[in-house]
Design a protein around this motif. Structure first.
Motif, PDB file in Angstrom:
ATOM      1  N   LEU A  77       0.476  -1.121   0.077  1.00 25.52           N
ATOM      2  CA  LEU A  77      -0.215   0.001  -0.290  1.00 25.52           C
ATOM      3  C   LEU A  77       0.879   1.123   0.200  1.00 25.52           C
ATOM      4  CD1 LEU A  77      -2.994  -1.126   2.776  1.00 25.52           C
ATOM      5  CD2 LEU A  77      -3.427  -0.761   0.492  1.00 25.52           C
ATOM      6  N   GLU A  78       1.972   1.298   0.626  1.00 27.22           N
ATOM      7  CA  GLU A  78       2.505   2.613   0.724  1.00 27.22           C
ATOM      8  C   GLU A  78       2.922   2.437  -0.396  1.00 27.22           C
ATOM      9  OE1 GLU A  78       4.950   1.060   4.216  1.00 27.22           O
ATOM     10  OE2 GLU A  78       3.858   1.936   5.492  1.00 27.22           O
ATOM     11  N   THR A  79       3.569   1.535  -1.286  1.00 29.22           N
ATOM     12  CA  THR A  79       4.650   2.055  -2.702  1.00 29.22           C
ATOM     13  C   THR A  79       3.476   2.655  -3.961  1.00 29.22           C
ATOM     14  OG1 THR A  79       5.727  -0.105  -2.784  1.00 29.22           O
ATOM     15  CG2 THR A  79       5.028   0.838  -4.532  1.00 29.22           C
ATOM     16  N   ILE A  80       1.794   2.242  -3.613  1.00 29.68           N
ATOM     17  CA  ILE A  80       0.906   2.507  -4.078  1.00 29.68           C
ATOM     18  C   ILE A  80       0.601   4.117  -3.695  1.00 29.68           C
ATOM     19  CG2 ILE A  80      -2.016   3.161  -4.234  1.00 29.68           C
ATOM     20  CD1 ILE A  80      -1.597  -0.229  -4.049  1.00 29.68           C
ATOM     21  N   PHE A  81       0.129   4.769  -2.895  1.00 28.55           N
ATOM     22  CA  PHE A  81       0.879   6.087  -2.215  1.00 28.55           C
ATOM     23  C   PHE A  81       2.103   6.843  -2.588  1.00 28.55           C
ATOM     24  CE2 PHE A  81      -1.097   4.707   2.037  1.00 28.55           C
ATOM     25  CZ  PHE A  81      -2.259   4.809   1.581  1.00 28.55           C
ATOM     26  N   LEU A  82       3.136   5.749  -2.891  1.00 30.91           N
ATOM     27  CA  LEU A  82       4.477   6.588  -3.896  1.00 30.91           C
ATOM     28  C   LEU A  82       4.306   6.201  -5.356  1.00 30.91           C
ATOM     29  CD1 LEU A  82       7.642   5.455  -1.942  1.00 30.91           C
ATOM     30  CD2 LEU A  82       6.173   7.720  -1.614  1.00 30.91           C
ATOM     31  N   PHE A  83       3.781   5.614  -5.157  1.00 27.78           N
ATOM     32  CA  PHE A  83       3.175   6.223  -7.127  1.00 27.78           C
ATOM     33  C   PHE A  83       2.270   6.894  -7.413  1.00 27.78           C
ATOM     34  CE2 PHE A  83       0.469   5.210 -11.039  1.00 27.78           C
ATOM     35  CZ  PHE A  83       1.449   4.630 -11.868  1.00 27.78           C
ATOM     36  N   ALA A  84       1.321   7.393  -6.283  1.00 25.28           N
ATOM     37  CA  ALA A  84       0.316   8.487  -6.615  1.00 25.28           C
ATOM     38  C   ALA A  84       1.231  10.151  -6.350  1.00 25.28           C
ATOM     39  CB  ALA A  84      -0.493   8.562  -5.541  1.00 25.28           C
ATOM     40  N   ILE A  98       9.735  16.804  -0.164  1.00 29.16           N
ATOM     41  CA  ILE A  98       9.762  16.141   1.044  1.00 29.16           C
ATOM     42  C   ILE A  98       8.738  15.735   1.803  1.00 29.16           C
ATOM     43  CG2 ILE A  98       9.541  17.713   3.072  1.00 29.16           C
ATOM     44  CD1 ILE A  98      10.939  20.270   1.652  1.00 29.16           C
ATOM     45  N   GLU A  99       7.588  15.973   1.533  1.00 26.86           N
ATOM     46  CA  GLU A  99       6.715  15.216   1.831  1.00 26.86           C
ATOM     47  C   GLU A  99       6.922  13.125   1.946  1.00 26.86           C
ATOM     48  OE1 GLU A  99       3.068  16.384   0.954  1.00 26.86           O
ATOM     49  OE2 GLU A  99       2.924  18.122   2.416  1.00 26.86           O
ATOM     50  N   ALA A 100       7.196  13.334   1.321  1.00 29.65           N
ATOM     51  CA  ALA A 100       7.689  12.149   0.102  1.00 29.65           C
ATOM     52  C   ALA A 100       8.593  11.192   0.828  1.00 29.65           C
ATOM     53  CB  ALA A 100       7.721  11.965  -0.998  1.00 29.65           C
ATOM     54  N   CYS A 101      10.065  12.453   1.314  1.00 30.07           N
ATOM     55  CA  CYS A 101      10.837  12.136   1.588  1.00 30.07           C
ATOM     56  C   CYS A 101      10.899  11.510   2.630  1.00 30.07           C
ATOM     57  CB  CYS A 101      12.225  13.052   1.426  1.00 30.07           C
ATOM     58  SG  CYS A 101      12.903  13.255  -0.326  1.00 30.07           S
ATOM     59  N   ILE A 102      10.261  12.370   4.102  1.00 29.45           N
ATOM     60  CA  ILE A 102       9.559  12.511   4.841  1.00 29.45           C
ATOM     61  C   ILE A 102       8.918  10.683   5.237  1.00 29.45           C
ATOM     62  CG2 ILE A 102       8.208  12.586   7.006  1.00 29.45           C
ATOM     63  CD1 ILE A 102       8.565  15.552   6.111  1.00 29.45           C
ATOM     64  N   PHE A 103       7.648  10.390   4.403  1.00 33.44           N
ATOM     65  CA  PHE A 103       6.836   9.133   3.970  1.00 33.44           C
ATOM     66  C   PHE A 103       8.075   7.980   4.398  1.00 33.44           C
ATOM     67  CE2 PHE A 103       5.144   6.168   1.562  1.00 33.44           C
ATOM     68  CZ  PHE A 103       3.362   5.820   2.123  1.00 33.44           C
ATOM     69  N   ILE A 104       9.003   7.716   3.190  1.00 35.50           N
ATOM     70  CA  ILE A 104      10.056   7.121   3.701  1.00 35.50           C
ATOM     71  C   ILE A 104      10.962   6.388   4.074  1.00 35.50           C
ATOM     72  CG2 ILE A 104      12.403   6.879   1.225  1.00 35.50           C
ATOM     73  CD1 ILE A 104      10.954   7.685  -0.912  1.00 35.50           C
ATOM     74  N   THR A 105      11.171   7.971   4.936  1.00 37.79           N
ATOM     75  CA  THR A 105      12.251   8.098   5.929  1.00 37.79           C
ATOM     76  C   THR A 105      10.602   7.067   7.190  1.00 37.79           C
ATOM     77  OG1 THR A 105      13.002   9.980   5.114  1.00 37.79           O
ATOM     78  CG2 THR A 105      13.173   8.832   8.127  1.00 37.79           C
ATOM     79  N   ILE A 106      10.223   6.881   7.041  1.00 34.08           N
ATOM     80  CA  ILE A 106       9.370   6.760   8.133  1.00 34.08           C
ATOM     81  C   ILE A 106       9.251   5.251   7.779  1.00 34.08           C
ATOM     82  CG2 ILE A 106       6.674   6.131   9.088  1.00 34.08           C
ATOM     83  CD1 ILE A 106       6.445   9.435   9.251  1.00 34.08           C
ATOM     84  N   LEU A 107       8.879   4.794   6.527  1.00 37.59           N
ATOM     85  CA  LEU A 107       8.900   3.586   6.107  1.00 37.59           C
ATOM     86  C   LEU A 107      10.592   2.806   6.271  1.00 37.59           C
ATOM     87  CD1 LEU A 107       7.459   3.989   2.146  1.00 37.59           C
ATOM     88  CD2 LEU A 107       6.698   2.889   4.306  1.00 37.59           C
ATOM     89  N   LEU A 108      11.180   3.541   5.789  1.00 40.44           N
ATOM     90  CA  LEU A 108      12.688   2.852   6.691  1.00 40.44           C
ATOM     91  C   LEU A 108      12.808   2.619   8.000  1.00 40.44           C
ATOM     92  CD1 LEU A 108      14.894   4.673   3.804  1.00 40.44           C
ATOM     93  CD2 LEU A 108      14.128   2.168   4.026  1.00 40.44           C
ATOM     94  N   ALA A 109      12.248   3.741   8.493  1.00 32.86           N
ATOM     95  CA  ALA A 109      12.209   2.709   9.877  1.00 32.86           C
ATOM     96  C   ALA A 109      11.642   1.523  10.750  1.00 32.86           C
ATOM     97  CB  ALA A 109      11.871   4.304  11.255  1.00 32.86           C
ATOM     98  N   ALA A 110      10.552   1.838   9.723  1.00 31.43           N
ATOM     99  CA  ALA A 110       9.443   0.843  10.394  1.00 31.43           C
ATOM    100  C   ALA A 110      10.467  -0.766   9.937  1.00 31.43           C
ATOM    101  CB  ALA A 110       7.964   0.928   9.725  1.00 31.43           C
ATOM    102  N   LEU A 111      10.653  -0.132   9.157  1.00 30.02           N
ATOM    103  CA  LEU A 111      11.201  -1.996   8.615  1.00 30.02           C
ATOM    104  C   LEU A 111      12.743  -2.467   9.160  1.00 30.02           C
ATOM    105  CD1 LEU A 111      11.645  -3.588   5.986  1.00 30.02           C
ATOM    106  CD2 LEU A 111      12.607  -2.324   4.533  1.00 30.02           C
ATOM    107  N   VAL A 112      13.231  -1.259   9.787  1.00 33.11           N
ATOM    108  CA  VAL A 112      14.300  -1.163  10.473  1.00 33.11           C
ATOM    109  C   VAL A 112      13.934  -2.262  11.503  1.00 33.11           C
ATOM    110  CG1 VAL A 112      16.567  -0.207  11.709  1.00 33.11           C
ATOM    111  CG2 VAL A 112      15.994   0.199   9.312  1.00 33.11           C
ATOM    112  N   TYR A 113      12.990  -1.183  11.972  1.00 39.78           N
ATOM    113  CA  TYR A 113      12.514  -1.600  13.998  1.00 39.78           C
ATOM    114  C   TYR A 113      11.756  -3.351  14.065  1.00 39.78           C
ATOM    115  CZ  TYR A 113       9.108  -2.732  17.366  1.00 39.78           C
ATOM    116  OH  TYR A 113       8.966  -2.757  18.232  1.00 39.78           O
ATOM    117  N   LEU A 114      11.291  -3.720  12.219  1.00 38.60           N
ATOM    118  CA  LEU A 114      10.800  -4.945  12.617  1.00 38.60           C
ATOM    119  C   LEU A 114      11.627  -5.967  11.988  1.00 38.60           C
ATOM    120  CD1 LEU A 114       7.592  -4.692   8.962  1.00 38.60           C
ATOM    121  CD2 LEU A 114       7.899  -5.325  12.216  1.00 38.60           C
ATOM    122  N   TRP A 115      13.306  -5.979  11.627  1.00 36.40           N
ATOM    123  CA  TRP A 115      14.360  -6.206  11.206  1.00 36.40           C
ATOM    124  C   TRP A 115      14.971  -6.264  12.754  1.00 36.40           C
ATOM    125  CZ3 TRP A 115      19.731  -4.200   9.315  1.00 36.40           C
ATOM    126  CH2 TRP A 115      20.209  -5.186   9.678  1.00 36.40           C
TER     127      TRP A 115
END
Length: 135
Positions: A77-84, A98-115
């Motif tokens: 779903l996050e990929t769909i948001f980035l596609f839009a 800038i909003e997209a960069c913040i969004f990607i940073t939050i995604l990466l933080a979530a992925l690192v947390y899960l890892w």
């Protein structure tokens, strides 16, 4: 005049659904006519995800299968948001970037947390519940 305009706008949608229903009925009829007609005991046995369901089979699946599915849906779903965002790149300008960069940073933080917590590791394979009780 206005009713004619509405009909002209809606006929492609109506035609799409009519063609869809005709194709659906056609495919169901074709599968019924061309499909195999064998009758055997195995044909009526439920089979799901590679497991034949019988009364003696007590295989239990842990929740990691569910977690992988949820992670996939979330990141898909996050990929769909980035596609839009990419489609509207010219309209959103630097603020959107800038909003997209913040969004990607939050995604990466979530992925690192899960890892880091080990949520992406396959800890246990599914095994019959009898062997768990015996150990």
């Amino acid at each position: 005049m206005e009713t004619t305009s509405q009909i002209e706008q809606l006929w492609p949608i109506a035609a799409f659904f009519i063609i869809l229903v005709i194709m659906l009925i056609g495919m169901l009829l074709l599968s019924y006519v061309l499909g195999p007609k064998t009758k055997s005991r195995a044909k009526h046995t439920p089979y799901e995800s590679g497991v034949i369901s019988v009364d003696d089979n007590r295989t239990r699946f842990t929740n990691h299968f569910f977690l992988y599915a949820i992670f996939f849906v979330i990141f898909d779903l996050e990929t769909i948001f980035l596609f839009a965002w990419v489609i509207a790149f010219d309209e959103v300008g630097w603020a959107g970037f800038i909003e997209a960069c913040i969004f990607i940073t939050i995604l990466l933080a979530a992925l690192v947390y899960l890892w880091r917590i080990g949520a992406l590791e396959l800890k246990k394979r599914h095994e019959p519940s009898r062997s768990r009780r015996a150990s």
